[in-house]
Design a protein around this motif. Sequence first.
Motif, PDB file in Angstrom:
ATOM      1  N   ILE A   1       8.049   3.539  -6.455  1.00  0.00           N
ATOM      2  CA  ILE A   1       8.819   4.595  -5.801  1.00  0.00           C
ATOM      3  C   ILE A   1       8.801   5.856  -6.660  1.00  0.00           C
ATOM      4  N   ARG A   2       8.225   6.901  -6.079  1.00  0.00           N
ATOM      5  CA  ARG A   2       8.132   8.184  -6.783  1.00  0.00           C
ATOM      6  C   ARG A   2       8.782   9.266  -5.925  1.00  0.00           C
ATOM      7  N   ARG A   3       9.405  10.239  -6.616  1.00  0.00           N
ATOM      8  CA  ARG A   3      10.202  11.202  -5.868  1.00  0.00           C
ATOM      9  C   ARG A   3      10.275  12.551  -6.576  1.00  0.00           C
ATOM     10  N   ARG A   4      10.443  13.589  -5.785  1.00  0.00           N
ATOM     11  CA  ARG A   4      10.809  14.909  -6.291  1.00  0.00           C
ATOM     12  C   ARG A   4      11.412  15.700  -5.129  1.00  0.00           C
ATOM     13  N   VAL A   5      12.187  16.711  -5.432  1.00  0.00           N
ATOM     14  CA  VAL A   5      12.794  17.579  -4.416  1.00  0.00           C
ATOM     15  C   VAL A   5      12.467  19.015  -4.780  1.00  0.00           C
ATOM     16  N   THR A   6      11.907  19.750  -3.821  1.00  0.00           N
ATOM     17  CA  THR A   6      11.503  21.131  -4.107  1.00  0.00           C
ATOM     18  C   THR A   6      11.960  22.075  -3.001  1.00  0.00           C
ATOM     19  N   ASP A   7      12.191  23.305  -3.388  1.00  0.00           N
ATOM     20  CA  ASP A   7      12.400  24.380  -2.419  1.00  0.00           C
ATOM     21  C   ASP A   7      11.015  24.789  -1.909  1.00  0.00           C
ATOM     22  N   THR A   8      10.888  24.905  -0.595  1.00  0.00           N
ATOM     23  CA  THR A   8       9.591  25.259  -0.003  1.00  0.00           C
ATOM     24  C   THR A   8       9.795  26.510   0.855  1.00  0.00           C
ATOM     25  N   PRO A   9       9.918  27.673   0.226  1.00  0.00           N
ATOM     26  CA  PRO A   9      10.258  28.898   0.975  1.00  0.00           C
ATOM     27  C   PRO A   9       9.205  29.315   1.995  1.00  0.00           C
ATOM     28  N   GLU A  10       7.945  28.957   1.738  1.00  0.00           N
ATOM     29  CA  GLU A  10       6.898  29.342   2.689  1.00  0.00           C
ATOM     30  C   GLU A  10       7.054  28.650   4.037  1.00  0.00           C
ATOM     31  N   SER A  11       7.863  27.562   4.051  1.00  0.00           N
ATOM     32  CA  SER A  11       8.138  26.848   5.304  1.00  0.00           C
ATOM     33  C   SER A  11       9.618  26.898   5.667  1.00  0.00           C
ATOM     34  N   ASP A  12      10.397  27.709   4.939  1.00  0.00           N
ATOM     35  CA  ASP A  12      11.837  27.836   5.189  1.00  0.00           C
ATOM     36  C   ASP A  12      12.527  26.478   5.200  1.00  0.00           C
ATOM     37  N   CYS A  13      12.254  25.700   4.165  1.00  0.00           N
ATOM     38  CA  CYS A  13      12.860  24.370   4.105  1.00  0.00           C
ATOM     39  C   CYS A  13      12.909  23.876   2.669  1.00  0.00           C
ATOM     40  N   VAL A  14      13.629  22.775   2.504  1.00  0.00           N
ATOM     41  CA  VAL A  14      13.623  22.009   1.266  1.00  0.00           C
ATOM     42  C   VAL A  14      12.883  20.714   1.559  1.00  0.00           C
ATOM     43  N   THR A  15      12.031  20.277   0.645  1.00  0.00           N
ATOM     44  CA  THR A  15      11.248  19.067   0.876  1.00  0.00           C
ATOM     45  C   THR A  15      11.652  17.979  -0.108  1.00  0.00           C
ATOM     46  N   ASP A  16      11.992  16.822   0.428  1.00  0.00           N
ATOM     47  CA  ASP A  16      12.286  15.635  -0.379  1.00  0.00           C
ATOM     48  C   ASP A  16      11.032  14.764  -0.324  1.00  0.00           C
ATOM     49  N   TRP A  17      10.267  14.779  -1.406  1.00  0.00           N
ATOM     50  CA  TRP A  17       9.009  14.047  -1.464  1.00  0.00           C
ATOM     51  C   TRP A  17       9.266  12.628  -1.979  1.00  0.00           C
ATOM     52  N   MET A  18       8.796  11.646  -1.264  1.00  0.00           N
ATOM     53  CA  MET A  18       8.946  10.264  -1.730  1.00  0.00           C
ATOM     54  C   MET A  18       7.753   9.437  -1.271  1.00  0.00           C
TER      55      MET A  18
ATOM     56  N   ARG B   1       0.845  -1.189   0.000  1.00  0.00           N
ATOM     57  CA  ARG B   1       0.000   0.000   0.000  1.00  0.00           C
ATOM     58  C   ARG B   1       0.885   1.245   0.000  1.00  0.00           C
ATOM     59  N   GLN B   2       0.387   2.324  -0.609  1.00  0.00           N
ATOM     60  CA  GLN B   2       1.190   3.546  -0.691  1.00  0.00           C
ATOM     61  C   GLN B   2       1.392   4.176   0.678  1.00  0.00           C
ATOM     62  N   VAL B   3       2.644   4.511   0.965  1.00  0.00           N
ATOM     63  CA  VAL B   3       2.999   5.258   2.163  1.00  0.00           C
ATOM     64  C   VAL B   3       3.924   6.394   1.723  1.00  0.00           C
ATOM     65  N   ASN B   4       3.665   7.596   2.216  1.00  0.00           N
ATOM     66  CA  ASN B   4       4.477   8.766   1.867  1.00  0.00           C
ATOM     67  C   ASN B   4       5.570   8.967   2.916  1.00  0.00           C
ATOM     68  N   PHE B   5       6.781   9.217   2.447  1.00  0.00           N
ATOM     69  CA  PHE B   5       7.921   9.462   3.329  1.00  0.00           C
ATOM     70  C   PHE B   5       8.525  10.829   2.986  1.00  0.00           C
ATOM     71  N   ASP B   6       7.721  11.875   3.117  1.00  0.00           N
ATOM     72  CA  ASP B   6       8.135  13.227   2.741  1.00  0.00           C
ATOM     73  C   ASP B   6       8.923  13.864   3.889  1.00  0.00           C
ATOM     74  N   VAL B   7      10.102  14.360   3.574  1.00  0.00           N
ATOM     75  CA  VAL B   7      11.003  14.904   4.595  1.00  0.00           C
ATOM     76  C   VAL B   7      11.294  16.377   4.311  1.00  0.00           C
TER      77      VAL B   7
END
Length: 333
Positions: free
Chosen positions: A291-308, A102-108
């Motif tokens: 396995i799906r992934r992307r990496v984005t700058d998330t300035p509204e949260s002052d962070c970078v997010t590694d979506w997986m 089953r799909q589980v998100n591991f977004d950091v």
Amino acid sequence: MNNATRVVFNLFCASLATNHGQTSAAQMFTVAPDKAMKIISAIQEGDAFLKQTSLLPVDNQKGRVISVGAQSSVASRTDTSGGTKRAGKSLSAASERSYDCRQVNFDVAIPYADLDLWAHLPEFHKRAMEAVSRVRSTDLLKIGFYGNSDDAATTNSTTYPLLQDVGKGWLQTLIDEKPANYITEIVEASGKIKIGATGDFKNVDQLIGDMLTQIPVEHRTGNEIVIIGSGLLASRDSALLGAITSPTEDVAGKSSMIAGLKHVTPSFFPDNGLWITDPKNLQIYIQNSSIRRRVTDTPESDCVTDWMSKNIDHNIGNLDAIIAIDAAAVEFV
């Protein structure tokens, strides 16, 4: 994110995109099977105990549970004089039980402040990925130890900080499918497993010795270990120290083995938890193409997010080869 960090981060994103055959890492992409194996290996390397378990990449979302490790014997004789043919025996056996990934998100989210600290280091990429892999590793363990349901469409980590609602873990699988191997009490209707001078067991060693006898010899691999919580281990070590009769007594030697078995206390394992099994019997199925992934700058949260995200299922290869107790039932007397 300061300007120097921005340069390093952009280089990292460009390298990630190129490595996966993409034009941009900011767009969600499916990880190719060969690259998926590297991600799985990195996550498994993120925790010492997880490295001992079985992370199994599979092509299908659903399938039969596989137990690797020769549960049965291969030695035999066959009288071929009458035309009967010899046949090899597989080292892996497909059971009637099933896995269902089953799909589980591991977004950091990695705060800008952390990235700024690492940016000047030559191993920036390594530092960032180690931090991400570590948290994903321990989350897999939390699900394995505490997960009791995969029914929630949206999970709640505030209500369930040990990820109880993210998926069904190893212990819940044992409870559901082999309740006889899950010990909740010793004296009927007591709801207790009492350890101590007046208890069901004089000490932790005696409890473990009794548990081991409940795993049939034919289902043992010889690689069984004791998976023990810090509370039980502290009680056991305290009893050992209290029993010292000679200054030269080998306490360290006695504490390194319990009932003849090696022991380990994994991260986040229940304080009074106690399991016996070959750690390879604890399985996590991961669907290759999921396995799906992307990496984005998330300035509204002052962070970078590694979506997986990935499709996973915690399971047990051989239910006859594991035994556990109800940690909440333990009482020291």
